[in-house]
Design a protein around this motif. Structure first.
Motif, PDB file in Angstrom:
ATOM      1  N   GLY A   1      37.765  69.307  -9.498  1.00  0.00           N
ATOM      2  CA  GLY A   1      36.796  69.280 -10.584  1.00  0.00           C
ATOM      3  C   GLY A   1      37.069  70.294 -11.663  1.00  0.00           C
ATOM      4  N   GLU A   2      37.683  71.428 -11.299  1.00  0.00           N
ATOM      5  CA  GLU A   2      37.945  72.460 -12.308  1.00  0.00           C
ATOM      6  C   GLU A   2      39.188  72.170 -13.136  1.00  0.00           C
ATOM      7  N   ASP A   3      39.981  71.152 -12.743  1.00  0.00           N
ATOM      8  CA  ASP A   3      41.204  70.795 -13.475  1.00  0.00           C
ATOM      9  C   ASP A   3      40.897  69.660 -14.442  1.00  0.00           C
ATOM     10  N   ARG A   4      40.813  69.974 -15.728  1.00  0.00           N
ATOM     11  CA  ARG A   4      40.521  68.937 -16.726  1.00  0.00           C
ATOM     12  C   ARG A   4      41.826  68.237 -17.116  1.00  0.00           C
ATOM     13  N   VAL A   5      42.302  67.429 -16.191  1.00  0.00           N
ATOM     14  CA  VAL A   5      43.537  66.665 -16.388  1.00  0.00           C
ATOM     15  C   VAL A   5      43.222  65.202 -16.107  1.00  0.00           C
ATOM     16  N   LEU A   6      43.581  64.327 -17.036  1.00  0.00           N
ATOM     17  CA  LEU A   6      43.297  62.902 -16.912  1.00  0.00           C
ATOM     18  C   LEU A   6      44.591  62.114 -17.065  1.00  0.00           C
ATOM     19  N   VAL A   7      44.840  61.195 -16.124  1.00  0.00           N
ATOM     20  CA  VAL A   7      45.985  60.296 -16.197  1.00  0.00           C
ATOM     21  C   VAL A   7      45.505  58.975 -16.801  1.00  0.00           C
ATOM     22  N   VAL A   8      46.146  58.537 -17.873  1.00  0.00           N
ATOM     23  CA  VAL A   8      45.779  57.286 -18.554  1.00  0.00           C
ATOM     24  C   VAL A   8      46.996  56.375 -18.564  1.00  0.00           C
ATOM     25  N   GLY A   9      46.866  55.221 -17.931  1.00  0.00           N
ATOM     26  CA  GLY A   9      47.932  54.226 -17.939  1.00  0.00           C
ATOM     27  C   GLY A   9      47.583  53.078 -18.866  1.00  0.00           C
ATOM     28  N   THR A  10      48.590  52.499 -19.498  1.00  0.00           N
ATOM     29  CA  THR A  10      48.384  51.336 -20.369  1.00  0.00           C
ATOM     30  C   THR A  10      49.333  50.232 -19.931  1.00  0.00           C
ATOM     31  N   THR A  11      48.852  49.013 -19.960  1.00  0.00           N
ATOM     32  CA  THR A  11      49.669  47.874 -19.542  1.00  0.00           C
ATOM     33  C   THR A  11      49.217  46.615 -20.259  1.00  0.00           C
ATOM     34  N   GLN A  12      50.182  45.759 -20.593  1.00  0.00           N
ATOM     35  CA  GLN A  12      49.872  44.450 -21.155  1.00  0.00           C
ATOM     36  C   GLN A  12      50.311  43.320 -20.221  1.00  0.00           C
ATOM     37  N   ASP A  13      51.038  43.670 -19.166  1.00  0.00           N
ATOM     38  CA  ASP A  13      51.458  42.677 -18.169  1.00  0.00           C
ATOM     39  C   ASP A  13      51.116  43.172 -16.769  1.00  0.00           C
ATOM     40  N   PRO A  14      49.839  43.297 -16.446  1.00  0.00           N
ATOM     41  CA  PRO A  14      49.487  43.830 -15.122  1.00  0.00           C
ATOM     42  C   PRO A  14      49.764  42.862 -13.979  1.00  0.00           C
ATOM     43  N   PHE A  15      50.075  41.601 -14.314  1.00  0.00           N
ATOM     44  CA  PHE A  15      50.296  40.606 -13.258  1.00  0.00           C
ATOM     45  C   PHE A  15      51.544  40.907 -12.435  1.00  0.00           C
ATOM     46  N   ASN A  16      52.508  41.631 -13.032  1.00  0.00           N
ATOM     47  CA  ASN A  16      53.774  41.898 -12.344  1.00  0.00           C
ATOM     48  C   ASN A  16      53.676  43.045 -11.337  1.00  0.00           C
ATOM     49  N   ALA A  17      52.521  43.707 -11.271  1.00  0.00           N
ATOM     50  CA  ALA A  17      52.387  44.881 -10.408  1.00  0.00           C
ATOM     51  C   ALA A  17      51.707  44.512  -9.099  1.00  0.00           C
ATOM     52  N   ASP A  18      51.946  45.348  -8.095  1.00  0.00           N
ATOM     53  CA  ASP A  18      51.241  45.232  -6.817  1.00  0.00           C
ATOM     54  C   ASP A  18      49.810  45.734  -7.025  1.00  0.00           C
ATOM     55  N   LEU A  19      48.855  44.819  -7.003  1.00  0.00           N
ATOM     56  CA  LEU A  19      47.473  45.152  -7.373  1.00  0.00           C
ATOM     57  C   LEU A  19      46.869  46.187  -6.440  1.00  0.00           C
ATOM     58  N   LYS A  20      47.161  46.096  -5.153  1.00  0.00           N
ATOM     59  CA  LYS A  20      46.577  47.031  -4.191  1.00  0.00           C
ATOM     60  C   LYS A  20      47.027  48.464  -4.473  1.00  0.00           C
ATOM     61  N   ALA A  21      48.333  48.641  -4.690  1.00  0.00           N
ATOM     62  CA  ALA A  21      48.853  49.984  -4.982  1.00  0.00           C
ATOM     63  C   ALA A  21      48.347  50.485  -6.331  1.00  0.00           C
ATOM     64  N   LEU A  22      48.204  49.580  -7.293  1.00  0.00           N
ATOM     65  CA  LEU A  22      47.729  49.955  -8.621  1.00  0.00           C
ATOM     66  C   LEU A  22      46.291  50.471  -8.563  1.00  0.00           C
ATOM     67  N   CYS A  23      45.449  49.786  -7.798  1.00  0.00           N
ATOM     68  CA  CYS A  23      44.034  50.167  -7.708  1.00  0.00           C
ATOM     69  C   CYS A  23      43.837  51.461  -6.922  1.00  0.00           C
ATOM     70  N   LYS A  24      44.793  51.805  -6.050  1.00  0.00           N
ATOM     71  CA  LYS A  24      44.676  53.072  -5.321  1.00  0.00           C
ATOM     72  C   LYS A  24      44.877  54.275  -6.235  1.00  0.00           C
ATOM     73  N   VAL A  25      45.702  54.111  -7.266  1.00  0.00           N
ATOM     74  CA  VAL A  25      46.005  55.216  -8.172  1.00  0.00           C
ATOM     75  C   VAL A  25      44.928  55.363  -9.243  1.00  0.00           C
ATOM     76  N   TYR A  26      44.490  54.253  -9.831  1.00  0.00           N
ATOM     77  CA  TYR A  26      43.578  54.308 -10.978  1.00  0.00           C
ATOM     78  C   TYR A  26      42.139  54.079 -10.525  1.00  0.00           C
ATOM     79  N   ASP A  27      41.290  55.103 -10.789  1.00  0.00           N
ATOM     80  CA  ASP A  27      39.874  55.016 -10.414  1.00  0.00           C
ATOM     81  C   ASP A  27      39.153  53.951 -11.225  1.00  0.00           C
ATOM     82  N   LYS A  28      39.452  53.898 -12.518  1.00  0.00           N
ATOM     83  CA  LYS A  28      38.782  52.978 -13.426  1.00  0.00           C
ATOM     84  C   LYS A  28      39.817  52.061 -14.067  1.00  0.00           C
ATOM     85  N   ILE A  29      39.525  50.774 -14.075  1.00  0.00           N
ATOM     86  CA  ILE A  29      40.378  49.798 -14.752  1.00  0.00           C
ATOM     87  C   ILE A  29      39.551  49.172 -15.863  1.00  0.00           C
ATOM     88  N   ILE A  30      39.956  49.416 -17.107  1.00  0.00           N
ATOM     89  CA  ILE A  30      39.215  48.962 -18.282  1.00  0.00           C
ATOM     90  C   ILE A  30      39.974  47.804 -18.908  1.00  0.00           C
TER      91      ILE A  30
END
Length: 817
Positions: free
Chosen positions: A659-688
């Motif tokens: 909580g004390e580390d103000r560091v945010l990882v932001v990923g951007t993608t236009q072809d999310p279909f090519n990724a392993d969805l399960k592994a992708l969702c484990k890394v990213y808390d929020k998918i917008i």
């Protein structure tokens, strides 16, 4: 505006906040709500009212110059911001959607969409302006040094035949250009002579020419007059605005200048307040310190005597962890204090036995509690206490305080004395405790013949704070290097970049006015770009800008922005950095190609990035083309990039972010279909999911893009039709068309030839839009994410963890598994 205006704004916000706190902290706990719609309506109303308070407090904090008032406002403002983020998180949990539509609530409260827009607090940047300016200069200097380094260019020797061929080509091109110029001049002369020979300068010809000129002139004058009369009529009917009103009025300019002056006064008054604080504390130490010290000693000695008279022995002196002599001055008798100290030892032994009994009864009570507490409840808040303290301070100190004697709104010395007297008391108490512990030991030795070295049998044993297992610390790979060298290395390697100068408000988009209506008819609406802007402010900008919110609010470590090309994903990343003053680290697969090779190199790179990100927080780590990290099968063209380098190490580092580390990882993608969805969702808390712009957003964007590129909007340009025709095109497409059309020459022709929609349509036709198939594919992909599955189950009226099997689905779980 005056001091009284902002004081009144603060007072109104506090009154509204007090009403909300009474509602949120009732005398009796509220019963759980069984109807999900009613519960969400309650959350929406709370959210809207807190946002209104947020807007008022932010404006007041930005303009109030009284340094002591600003501290109270700041504490309440942080609490309100945190509560807004909590309510947003709770709405997501209850409605299973990142986007919410509250047009019915806005209508009931008679508000406009602008009234619930999340403002970005200006103090995020203003209070760190000097540091941000220095960092920007430093980054620019490093980049200039990189550009100024001499580059060794390889010189290739040419063969004689190649050199002769290059010279021949150049000479033939020169002769061709010269011959074309001569031919053009000859043709122009021939046309001039032909026109001169065909001219007939008779009387009839002159008369016809005069009539033609008069006709053209009279038509021009009449059209100009008709246009002016039409504009006057539209202004009279209230359907157009006078040209003088489009320019900023003198009153508005004066108000803006006044705001700048008030901010300068804030800095001046704050500096004066800090100096006065030090001076008053020193004065109190000289005048009241000695008397305060002697009074404490007399009270403690009296307590020693009373305890000995009551129990026959001198008491044990309370430890610093328990409060020291502050524990003595509570409203308790000496016997009660001794009993309380002894009872704490017994409680420690009892707690272990009670825990065992509780664990056994948990399972049996669980079912009963579930039956009794069936329904929806508000989640506990970490900010209500802070807001309650701030509201209490306002009520007791500032609500009925008049500023008639403090017209300039400088600090008040009496309040500083009250605050510093408490600090001085704590400081003196620590000194007195050390002296009185020694004095108590001497008394025991003289009266009770107790040895100071031996402890009594009943004396308390200090609890060992060390746990059985020692936590393994991560090894610092760059312990011998300073932050300056690490910063420079990351800039030179291209991993630390300067964010573009864009703001979140530059992400144009209108509000979705039919969201609630569509959901009531079981139609899931596509979110508007205004909703995307709101989500990014709540999930990214506010937590990065405020340490209090990042520590107490629900922690979001990583966000994935998914959407078609050109919808502004990269722009949002840069806007987050600009609004919060964050550093931008680029860990995109394309940017990492050939840098820090090998396993050791990868470990060093991640260590460098996240160490600098933590030390120079807030920071944003951007991963472009995020789907490449989770490829199911790496394509041949991407194998050289090694896009899956971070797949194993990045999740481990994300776990270490606290909580004390103000560091945010932001990923951007236009072809999310090519990724392993399960592994992708484990890394990213929020998918917008970011959609293409709707009609209202396109209308606003065309208007702003045309003005930004030097164009003018006239009656000849039908913006409504243009916005309708451009359905399916993204912001990137629209920006490209506006730039290509509004060239310097076309802008110069605008007074004679206004813009028309047909000119834009011709350029749009050359670009492929976002087709319906691509949009549906993104929707179907998002429906497979954890939140999308929960939304689907809620829509189907199914409760539980398993997803209802779709027609033709092979992944159907058997009963009993």
């Amino acid at each position: 505006m005056s001091h009284s205006t902002y004081n009144r704004m603060w007072s109104e916000a506090q009154v509204e906040l007090e009403s909300l706190l009474t509602q949120e902290i009732p005398a009796q706990p509220l019963r759980p709500e069984k109807d999900r719609v009613v519960f969400f309506q309650r959350l929406s109303v709370l959210y809207v009212r807190y946002v209104q308070i947020f807007r008022q407090l932010e404006e007041a904090y930005d303009q109030v110059v009284h340094p002591q008032k600003r501290r109270i406002i700041r504490g309440v403002l942080d609490g309100v911001m945190g509560r807004v983020v909590e309510l947003k998180n709770e709405m997501v949990e209850k409605e299973f959607s990142e986007y919410h539509y509250m047009d019915d609530v806005i209508q009931d409260l008679k508000l406009t969409p602008e009234d619930i827009e999340i403002p970005i607090p200006r103090y995020f940047l203003s209070e760190r302006s000097t540091m941000l300016t220095d960092r920007r200069k430093k980054l620019s200097n490093i980049l200039m040094e990189i550009l100024e380094k001499p580059r060794t260019l390889g010189v290739r020797t040419l063969k004689l035949e190649e050199a002769i061929r290059i010279i021949q080509v150049s000479e033939r091109a020169r002769q061709g250009r010269l011959r074309a110029k001569f031919m053009r001049d000859i043709q122009r002369d021939e046309e001039r002579l032909k026109r001169a020979s065909d001219q007939d300068v008779g009387a009839a010809t002159v008369h016809a020419a005069v009539v033609l000129i008069q006709k053209v002139w009279k038509g021009y004058v009449q059209r100009k007059k008709t246009k002016r009369e039409r504009e006057e009529e539209m202004i009279f009917l209230g359907m157009a605005m006078e040209s003088s009103l489009t320019q900023p009025s003198p009153v508005r300019v004066s108000a803006q200048a006044n705001k700048v002056r008030r901010r300068a006064k804030q800095e001046e008054y704050e500096e004066d307040y800090q100096k006065s604080t030090v001076a008053i504390k020193e004065e109190l130490r000289e005048l009241e310190g000695a008397k305060m010290r002697e009074t404490m000693k007399d009270q403690i000695r009296q307590w020693f005597i009373e305890c000995r008279d009551a129990t026959g022995t001198f008491p044990d002196y309370p430890d610093e962890e328990e409060g020291g002599s502050a524990l003595i001055f509570t409203e308790k008798t000496p016997q009660q204090v001794i009993e309380e100290l002894a009872a704490k030892d017994e409680d420690v032994n009892k707690n272990s036995k009670v825990k065992e009994g509780k664990e056994k009864g948990k399972k049996e009570k669980g079912k009963v509690e579930e039956e009794e507490e069936a329904g929806l409840k508000m989640l506990p808040s970490a900010f209500l206490g802070d807001m309650e303290v701030g509201n209490k301070t306002f009520t007791e100190v500032w609500q009925n305080r008049t500023d008639s004697k403090n017209f300039s709104q400088r600090h008040e010395a009496e309040l500083i004395k009250e605050e510093k007297r408490k600090d001085l008391e704590v400081e003196v108490r620590l000194q007195v405790d050390e002296l009185m512990r020694q004095e108590l030991a001497n008394w025991k030795l003289a009266v009770d013949n107790e040895k100071g070295g031996k402890a009594k049998a009943g004396a308390k044993k200090k609890k060992s704070t060390k746990s059985g297992k020692k936590k393994k610390k991560d090894k610092d790979l760059t312990a011998d290097r300073d932050i300056e060298s690490l910063y420079q290395e990351l800039v030179e390697q291209g991993l630390l970049k300067q964010p573009e100068d864009v703001k979140l408000q530059d992400y144009l988009g209108d509000y979705s006015y039919l969201g609630t209506t569509l959901r009531q008819t079981d139609i899931e609406p596509m979110p508007s770009l205004s909703d995307v802007r709101q989500v990014m402010a709540l999930y990214a900008v506010l937590p990065l800008g405020s340490q209090v919110i990042h520590e107490k609010a629900p922690l979001v470590k990583a966000i994935l922005l998914a959407g078609p090309a050109g919808v502004g994903k990269k722009m949002l990343v840069h806007a987050i950095c600009q609004e919060s003053g964050a550093n931008l680290f680029d860990l995109s697969p394309l940017n990492l190609a050939g840098k820090y090779p090998g396993k050791n190199g990868l470990s060093m790179m991640l260590h460098l990035v996240f160490k600098v990100a933590r030390l120079l927080q807030p920071s944003v780590v951007w991963i472009g083309d995020a789907e490449k990290m989770f490829y199911k099968k790496v394509p041949k063209e991407d194998k050289e990039l090694d896009p899956k380098r971070l797949k194993k190490d990045l999740p481990k580092i994300l776990k270490s972010i606290k909580g004390e580390d103000r560091v945010l990882v932001v990923g951007t993608t236009q072809d999310p279909f090519n990724a392993d969805l399960k592994a992708l969702c484990k890394v990213y808390d929020k998918i917008i999911l970011i959609p293409r712009p709707d009609y209202a957003s396109r209308y606003i964007m065309w208007s702003e893009l045309i003005k930004k590129n030097g164009g003018e909007i006239t009656a000849a340009l039908d913006l409504s039709s243009l916005a309708k025709i451009s359905d399916g095109y993204t912001q990137g497409h629209m920006m490209k068309v506006a730039r290509n059309l509004l060239t310097e020459r076309r802008v110069q022709q605008l007074p004679k030839r206004p813009l028309t929609a047909a000119e834009f349509v011709a350029l749009l036709a050359k670009i492929d839009p976002v087709f319906q198939d691509e949009e549906e594919a993104l929707k179907n992909w998002y429906a497979k994410t954890p939140l999308g599955k929960r939304r689907a189950r809620a829509a189907a009226g199914i409760e539980g963890e398993e997803v209802p099997p779709t027609k033709g689905s092979k992944n159907v779980k058997k009963k009993g598994k």
